[in-house]
Design a protein around this motif. Structure first.
Motif, PDB file in Angstrom:
ATOM      1  N   ASN A 262     -10.612  -1.300  -0.376  1.00 54.95           N
ATOM      2  CA  ASN A 262     -11.463  -0.436  -1.206  1.00 54.95           C
ATOM      3  C   ASN A 262     -11.172  -0.652  -2.682  1.00 54.95           C
ATOM      4  OD1 ASN A 262     -12.879   1.355   0.809  1.00 54.95           O
ATOM      5  ND2 ASN A 262     -10.742   1.575   1.422  1.00 54.95           N
ATOM      6  N   SER A 263      -9.896  -0.690  -3.025  1.00 56.25           N
ATOM      7  CA  SER A 263      -9.538  -0.886  -4.433  1.00 56.25           C
ATOM      8  C   SER A 263     -10.088  -2.223  -4.935  1.00 56.25           C
ATOM      9  CB  SER A 263      -8.017  -0.839  -4.621  1.00 56.25           C
ATOM     10  OG  SER A 263      -7.549   0.457  -4.317  1.00 56.25           O
TER      11      SER A 263
ATOM     12  N   SER B 159      -3.119   4.730  -1.022  1.00 54.54           N
ATOM     13  CA  SER B 159      -2.708   5.992  -0.392  1.00 54.54           C
ATOM     14  C   SER B 159      -1.528   5.845   0.560  1.00 54.54           C
ATOM     15  CB  SER B 159      -3.894   6.569   0.385  1.00 54.54           C
ATOM     16  OG  SER B 159      -4.280   5.674   1.409  1.00 54.54           O
TER      17      SER B 159
ATOM     18  N   TRP C  64      -2.063  11.378  -8.331  1.00 57.61           N
ATOM     19  CA  TRP C  64      -3.312  10.822  -7.763  1.00 57.61           C
ATOM     20  C   TRP C  64      -4.343  10.807  -8.882  1.00 57.61           C
ATOM     21  CZ3 TRP C  64      -3.786   8.118  -3.496  1.00 57.61           C
ATOM     22  CH2 TRP C  64      -5.040   7.878  -2.931  1.00 57.61           C
ATOM     23  N   SER C  65      -5.152   9.773  -8.926  1.00 55.52           N
ATOM     24  CA  SER C  65      -6.123   9.674 -10.025  1.00 55.52           C
ATOM     25  C   SER C  65      -7.547   9.711  -9.474  1.00 55.52           C
ATOM     26  CB  SER C  65      -5.937   8.331 -10.757  1.00 55.52           C
ATOM     27  OG  SER C  65      -6.603   7.309 -10.025  1.00 55.52           O
TER      28      SER C  65
ATOM     29  N   HIS D  43      -2.412  -2.975  -5.254  1.00 50.63           N
ATOM     30  CA  HIS D  43      -1.861  -3.502  -3.998  1.00 50.63           C
ATOM     31  C   HIS D  43      -2.927  -4.300  -3.239  1.00 50.63           C
ATOM     32  CE1 HIS D  43      -4.259  -0.232  -2.571  1.00 50.63           C
ATOM     33  NE2 HIS D  43      -3.770  -0.215  -1.355  1.00 50.63           N
TER      34      HIS D  43
ATOM     35  N   GLU E 216     -13.783  -1.880  -5.411  1.00 53.70           N
ATOM     36  CA  GLU E 216     -14.072  -0.995  -6.554  1.00 53.70           C
ATOM     37  C   GLU E 216     -13.888  -1.766  -7.860  1.00 53.70           C
ATOM     38  OE1 GLU E 216     -11.398   2.237  -5.689  1.00 53.70           O
ATOM     39  OE2 GLU E 216     -12.574   2.846  -3.940  1.00 53.70           O
TER      40      GLU E 216
ATOM     41  N   ASN F 187     -13.283   6.947   2.841  1.00 57.25           N
ATOM     42  CA  ASN F 187     -14.160   6.649   1.693  1.00 57.25           C
ATOM     43  C   ASN F 187     -15.339   5.743   2.059  1.00 57.25           C
ATOM     44  OD1 ASN F 187     -12.552   8.253   0.148  1.00 57.25           O
ATOM     45  ND2 ASN F 187     -11.646   6.623  -1.081  1.00 57.25           N
TER      46      ASN F 187
HETATM   47  N1  UDP Z   1      -7.638   6.185  -4.738  1.00 59.26           N
HETATM   48  C1  UDP Z   1      -7.918   7.234  -5.583  1.00 59.26           C
HETATM   49  N2  UDP Z   1      -6.958   7.630  -6.453  1.00 59.26           N
HETATM   50  C2  UDP Z   1      -5.730   7.052  -6.521  1.00 59.26           C
HETATM   51  C3  UDP Z   1      -5.465   5.955  -5.661  1.00 59.26           C
HETATM   52  C4  UDP Z   1      -6.449   5.538  -4.783  1.00 59.26           C
HETATM   53  O1  UDP Z   1      -9.012   7.799  -5.559  1.00 59.26           O
HETATM   54  O2  UDP Z   1      -4.910   7.499  -7.306  1.00 59.26           O
HETATM   55  C5  UDP Z   1      -8.684   5.767  -3.766  1.00 59.26           C
HETATM   56  C6  UDP Z   1      -9.250   4.423  -4.132  1.00 59.26           C
HETATM   57  O3  UDP Z   1     -10.347   4.593  -5.023  1.00 59.26           O
HETATM   58  C7  UDP Z   1      -9.640   3.853  -2.787  1.00 59.26           C
HETATM   59  C8  UDP Z   1      -8.694   4.519  -1.796  1.00 59.26           C
HETATM   60  O4  UDP Z   1      -8.104   5.618  -2.493  1.00 59.26           O
HETATM   61  O5  UDP Z   1     -10.987   4.198  -2.472  1.00 59.26           O
HETATM   62  C9  UDP Z   1      -7.576   3.606  -1.349  1.00 59.26           C
HETATM   63  O6  UDP Z   1      -8.091   2.655  -0.483  1.00 59.26           O
HETATM   64  P1  UDP Z   1      -7.547   1.170  -0.450  1.00 59.26           P
HETATM   65  O7  UDP Z   1      -8.278   0.448   0.630  1.00 59.26           O
HETATM   66  O8  UDP Z   1      -7.599   0.549  -1.784  1.00 59.26           O
HETATM   67  O9  UDP Z   1      -6.009   1.313  -0.095  1.00 59.26           O
HETATM   68  P2  UDP Z   1      -5.200   2.094   1.066  1.00 59.26           P
HETATM   69  O10 UDP Z   1      -4.943   3.458   0.551  1.00 59.26           O
HETATM   70  O11 UDP Z   1      -6.049   2.099   2.303  1.00 59.26           O
HETATM   71  O12 UDP Z   1      -3.962   1.283   1.195  1.00 59.26           O
END
Ligand code: UDP
Length: 460
Positions: free
Chosen positions: A357-358, A283, A335-336, A353, A361, A25
């Motif tokens: 990225n979260s 993820s 998944w959202s 968590h 965001e 992302n």
């Molecule tokens: N994400 C999403 N839908 C979901 C869960 C997560 O699109 O249901 C995206 C979220 O917007 C973010 C990424 O997946 O951009 C997860 O990255 P993050 O660094 O927060 O966590 P990681 O998955 O690396 O632990």
């Protein structure tokens, strides 16, 4: 490679993310910024993710003539559906195969790319680029504070299992605030090693790019500028939520998962403003069965509506009776479309968590957070969310990291109706504005991207 990209006289960069969602992302979004500033980009996928990526690349990416992004797969030794586990064997094989494939690609290119922008977790990509006289830009997908902590650890300024660390330009951190792999290497030695390897040759990279923004981490940045030529280029959140200069992209445009867009948005549309608790652990995080059940009970007990992402691989941990019990109040999806969810007016807080990225965001969309960090850099992000940026609360966990249902209820209550809620919302709004300014024309990150692009033109 797309003919379109080859024939253009603008500088061309290869962008190489580690192929997991949280790394794709930010590098993809950064690529879109580069493209908007007249740079040609080829995004390097892997043989095991390429088909999924092309299938899922949404119209915001592939269908628009205004966004010519080429995809080239590098061979990682797997067909579709490679293991994603971070075993030492997998990581070693990934490195061997992908570096060879990257080397073949660069060697076949004429002219050579101006630079390789590589995920900092793949430092060997710099060695490959340098072999061909191509510049390397290391792209860090974690905060500057976390980068500084890794640096101090590698330099021996603190050790594993330290109760408290006192370091320049950051608050005093307890053991439980540190990135997990620095506190206890035994949790996952291959990841510990991968994370520390990010810095092994970074001094030789021409660029040190970080997905953060100056205003968010001003103290650590000042300190860090004496160590590395850090350039913040974030937050790499789709521009529609910030400066709106890249059109109406609602998401990153490239998901390894299958987001339940209509299901989530239709459900959210029926809920009053600020009434829904959004819950997602990203993820990769895997919750223990007892933690999953406790969280499930806690969410139910809050009495609020909740939208909970439980990935397919986690879904067997919830009983069918629970799903029936909560059907009036909760929606559970595999998944959202997270950005669209966070931007929805019915969402009142985000139980997260604290993946980087979260975190960015939620900061960029002004959504208060309940931090329930699981591993990696998440505890540090949670500490900053609560104590430094003051945009949320952190759930207290016991020594094993377990969070009780009462604690879930307390934290959600604090943000949805508690005394703290107003201050947190005010701060969240402030950071949202600050994130927007950073990427808007002339903002701190925008200037850094311009500078990077200008150097690419010089090197072309
Ligand atoms: N994400 C999403 N839908 C979901 C869960 C997560 O699109 O249901 C995206 C979220 O917007 C973010 C990424 O997946 O951009 C997860 O990255 P993050 O660094 O927060 O966590 P990681 O998955 O690396 O632990």
């Amino acid at each position: 490679m797309g003919e379109e990209v080859k024939s253009q006289a603008k500088p061309h960069v290869l962008v190489l993310p580690f192929p997991i969602q949280g790394h794709i992302n930010p590098l993809l979004q950064f690529s879109k910024r580069l493209i908007s500033k007249n740079v040609a980009v080829t995004l390097l996928t892997t043989s095991s993710t390429h088909t999924t990526i092309l299938r899922r690349a949404s119209s915001s990416l592939s269908g628009r003539a205004s966004l010519p992004l080429a995809f080239v797969p590098l061979d990682d030794g797997f067909e579709e559906g490679a293991p994603t586990g971070a075993t030492a064997e997998y990581l070693a094989m990934f490195k061997n195969k992908v570096s060879l494939s990257l080397s073949d690609l660069i060697s076949s290119m004429d002219p050579k790319p101006a630079a390789v922008v590589y995920d900092s977790c793949l430092p060997w990509a710099l060695d490959v680029a340098r072999r061909f006289g191509v510049a390397g830009a290391s792209f860090f997908t974690q905060s500057s504070v976390v980068n500084a902590l890794y640096h101090h650890f590698i330099e021996g300024r603190f050790r594993e299992f330290q109760d408290e660390v006192v370091l320049p330009a950051m608050p005093v951190l307890k053991g439980g605030d540190l990135p997990v792999f620095l506190y206890d290497r035994s949790i996952c030695p291959p990841l510990h090693d991968l994370i520390c390897s990010q810095f092994c040759n970074v001094d030789e990279a021409q660029f040190f790019l970080v997905n953060s923004f100056e205003e968010l981490e001003v103290e650590i940045l000042e300190w860090m500028e004496n160590v590395w030529p850090v350039k913040n280029i974030g937050p790499t959140v789709p521009s529609m939520y910030l400066d709106k200069r890249l059109g109406d992209e609602k998401d990153y445009g490239l998901s390894l998962f299958n987001p339940k867009v209509d299901e989530c948005l239709t459900w959210l549309d029926t809920k009053p403003p600020d009434s829904v608790v959004y819950v997602s652990f990203g993820s990769l995080a895997v919750l223990k069965d007892d933690q999953m059940n406790e969280l499930a009970s806690g969410l139910k007990q809050t009495g609020h509506f909740f939208l909970w992402v439980v990935r397919e691989t986690e879904s067997s941990k919830l009983s069918s009776s629970y799903l029936e019990e909560i059907s009036e109040k909760g929606l559970i999806v595999t998944w959202s479309p997270q950005l669209q969810v966070l931007a929805h007016k019915s969402v009142g807080c985000f139980v997260t968590h604290c993946g980087w990225n979260s975190t960015l965001e939620a900061l960029s969309l002004g959504v208060p957070m309940v931090g329930m960090p699981q591993y990696s850099d998440q505890p540090t992000n949670a500490k900053f969310i609560e104590d430094v940026w003051k945009v949320g609360v952190r759930a207290k966990a016991d020594k094993e990291g377990f969070v009780t249902k009462d604690e879930v209820v307390r934290c959600v209550g604090e943000l949805m109706e508690g005394e703290k809620s107003r201050d947190v919302r005010r701060n969240a709004e402030k950071w949202r504005e600050s994130a927007k300014e950073a990427v808007s024309e002339g903002g701190s990150s925008d200037r850094n991207i311009d500078e990077f692009v200008a150097k690419l033109w010089q090197m072309k």
